[in-house]
Motif scaffolding. Sequence first.
Motif, mmCIF file in Angstrom:
data_model
loop_
_atom_site.group_PDB
_atom_site.id
_atom_site.type_symbol
_atom_site.label_atom_id
_atom_site.label_comp_id
_atom_site.label_asym_id
_atom_site.label_seq_id
_atom_site.Cartn_x
_atom_site.Cartn_y
_atom_site.Cartn_z
ATOM 1 N N LEU A 30 0.819 -1.215 0.000
ATOM 2 C CA LEU A 30 0.000 0.000 0.000
ATOM 3 C C LEU A 30 0.852 1.264 0.000
ATOM 4 C CD1 LEU A 30 -2.994 0.898 0.145
ATOM 5 C CD2 LEU A 30 -2.747 0.978 2.620
ATOM 6 N N ARG A 31 2.070 1.163 0.535
ATOM 7 C CA ARG A 31 2.964 2.338 0.571
ATOM 8 C C ARG A 31 3.308 2.823 -0.826
ATOM 9 N NH1 ARG A 31 7.306 -0.010 5.052
ATOM 10 N NH2 ARG A 31 5.810 -0.288 6.774
ATOM 11 N N ARG A 32 3.289 1.919 -1.805
ATOM 12 C CA ARG A 32 3.645 2.289 -3.179
ATOM 13 C C ARG A 32 2.412 2.434 -4.078
ATOM 14 N NH1 ARG A 32 6.849 -1.914 -1.564
ATOM 15 N NH2 ARG A 32 5.682 -3.401 -2.840
ATOM 16 N N ALA A 33 1.231 2.451 -3.477
ATOM 17 C CA ALA A 33 -0.007 2.495 -4.264
ATOM 18 C C ALA A 33 -0.564 3.909 -4.345
ATOM 19 C CB ALA A 33 -1.048 1.564 -3.660
ATOM 20 N N ASP A 34 -1.053 4.275 -5.528
ATOM 21 C CA ASP A 34 -1.702 5.570 -5.730
ATOM 22 C C ASP A 34 -3.207 5.487 -5.516
ATOM 23 O OD1 ASP A 34 0.682 6.991 -6.670
ATOM 24 O OD2 ASP A 34 0.526 5.676 -8.416
ATOM 25 N N CYS A 35 -3.773 4.292 -5.651
ATOM 26 C CA CYS A 35 -5.218 4.109 -5.553
ATOM 27 C C CYS A 35 -5.479 2.662 -5.159
ATOM 28 C CB CYS A 35 -5.892 4.451 -6.885
ATOM 29 S SG CYS A 35 -7.695 4.239 -6.923
ATOM 30 N N VAL A 36 -6.615 2.433 -4.520
ATOM 31 C CA VAL A 36 -7.013 1.085 -4.121
ATOM 32 C C VAL A 36 -8.345 0.749 -4.788
ATOM 33 C CG1 VAL A 36 -7.676 -0.408 -2.199
ATOM 34 C CG2 VAL A 36 -5.834 1.262 -1.911
ATOM 35 N N ARG A 58 -5.852 7.268 0.650
ATOM 36 C CA ARG A 58 -5.758 7.054 -0.786
ATOM 37 C C ARG A 58 -7.144 6.970 -1.410
ATOM 38 N NH1 ARG A 58 -1.708 5.184 1.793
ATOM 39 N NH2 ARG A 58 0.412 5.140 0.961
ATOM 40 N N PRO A 59 -7.272 7.405 -2.664
ATOM 41 C CA PRO A 59 -8.566 7.277 -3.348
ATOM 42 C C PRO A 59 -8.945 5.814 -3.502
ATOM 43 C CG PRO A 59 -6.843 7.956 -4.886
ATOM 44 C CD PRO A 59 -6.260 8.057 -3.514
ATOM 45 N N ALA A 113 -5.466 11.768 -10.182
ATOM 46 C CA ALA A 113 -5.070 13.124 -10.571
ATOM 47 C C ALA A 113 -5.571 14.177 -9.589
ATOM 48 C CB ALA A 113 -5.601 13.430 -11.974
ATOM 49 N N ASN A 114 -6.698 13.899 -8.950
ATOM 50 C CA ASN A 114 -7.300 14.875 -8.033
ATOM 51 C C ASN A 114 -6.933 14.627 -6.574
ATOM 52 O OD1 ASN A 114 -8.601 16.127 -10.192
ATOM 53 N ND2 ASN A 114 -10.420 14.842 -10.004
ATOM 54 N N SER A 115 -5.983 13.712 -6.323
ATOM 55 C CA SER A 115 -5.589 13.390 -4.956
ATOM 56 C C SER A 115 -4.092 13.605 -4.782
ATOM 57 C CB SER A 115 -5.931 11.928 -4.633
ATOM 58 O OG SER A 115 -7.314 11.679 -4.831
ATOM 59 N N PRO A 116 -3.638 13.962 -3.581
ATOM 60 C CA PRO A 116 -2.194 14.138 -3.341
ATOM 61 C C PRO A 116 -1.462 12.810 -3.455
ATOM 62 C CG PRO A 116 -3.431 14.255 -1.280
ATOM 63 C CD PRO A 116 -4.442 14.241 -2.372
ATOM 64 N N ARG A 117 -0.297 12.808 -4.091
ATOM 65 C CA ARG A 117 0.485 11.584 -4.275
ATOM 66 C C ARG A 117 1.760 11.590 -3.429
ATOM 67 N NH1 ARG A 117 1.566 10.337 -10.335
ATOM 68 N NH2 ARG A 117 1.838 8.205 -9.518
ATOM 69 N N ARG A 120 5.194 10.139 -4.468
ATOM 70 C CA ARG A 120 5.073 9.622 -5.828
ATOM 71 C C ARG A 120 4.642 10.702 -6.809
ATOM 72 N NH1 ARG A 120 5.271 4.891 -7.244
ATOM 73 N NH2 ARG A 120 3.673 5.149 -8.851
ATOM 74 N N ALA A 121 4.721 11.932 -6.416
ATOM 75 C CA ALA A 121 4.222 13.035 -7.244
ATOM 76 C C ALA A 121 4.964 13.155 -8.566
ATOM 77 C CB ALA A 121 4.313 14.356 -6.468
ATOM 78 N N GLU A 122 6.256 12.791 -8.614
ATOM 79 C CA GLU A 122 7.050 12.924 -9.827
ATOM 80 C C GLU A 122 6.901 11.735 -10.770
ATOM 81 O OE1 GLU A 122 8.538 15.724 -10.436
ATOM 82 O OE2 GLU A 122 7.883 16.469 -8.482
#
Length: 302
Positions: A30-36, A58-59, A113-117, A120-122
């Motif tokens: 989950l630490r490396r996930a952008d969405c679930v 996370r979204p 896209a609408n959630s803070p990453r 992983r933002a870059e």
Amino acid sequence: RERFEFGGRDVASWFPRHMAKGLRQMRLALRRADCVVERSHIPLSGRNPALREALGIRPQVLVLNKMDLADPRRQPVSAGAEPGWGQQWCHRQSDSPVPVPLQVVPMIARLVANSPRYHRAESSEHNILVIGVPNAGKSSLINSLRRLHLKKGRASAVGGEPGITKAVLSRIQVCEKPLMYLVDTPGVLPPKLGDVEMGMKLALCGAIHDHLVGEDAMADYLLYTLNKQQQFGYVQHYGLGQPCDHIEPLLKHVALTQGRMQKVKVLTGTGNVNMMMLNYPAAAYKFLRDFRAGRLGRVTLD
């Protein structure tokens, strides 16, 4: 019947202990996930509270399976109930590829896209963790999205019983634009489930092995649920004269009409005698299979 008597059943014996390892692996992934993406057959009982607690901020996307088997009169959880949350229906699995809606990947991309990453933002790629209880169709969803967007074959093993995926797998690409990877995970049930009725619903959906709960108890609860919801498709399907309030007459009728018999050895004063008797467990299993295949009508357990 106004209520179902569960008879003090111990639900602790229904759930294997190895799922704690799967939950630990998922928390690390989950630490490396952008969405679930959570996969479920039923909108409430089919979701694991322990998994939702681990999701953090996370979204999330809830993908409800087997739309064509659900009762259209009973509306599921409404989409957009919380910020950063989405919902999609998928049709049930058949011999042909699962027709996953085209909106699933765009919905995930929009939520990310609408959630803070944060850290992983870059990164231009999307890492998506697919979670759910056992036998909810997580691997099928990944394979379907891969066929849909990449025209590629199966990448994750699937099966009709719980426990096919044993551990968190490596990333599987499902889309090129946006670049998206999904991670399949083992099905995880709550470590403690005090609500026996929730356990019964999960068992009817195949999240728990039938023999752990008992096919006779599951068939009895299924009959109770069908009658409670005024779903009398089983009456026509089995050629009954009227609805049954108890499971024994139904199983007897199914065993007689379907030829579900078993040979039983009886000890008498003159020796052993083989007799043919009605096979009630086989009739109960037939009742459960017909329900899962949609032959008894469209039913939503929650």
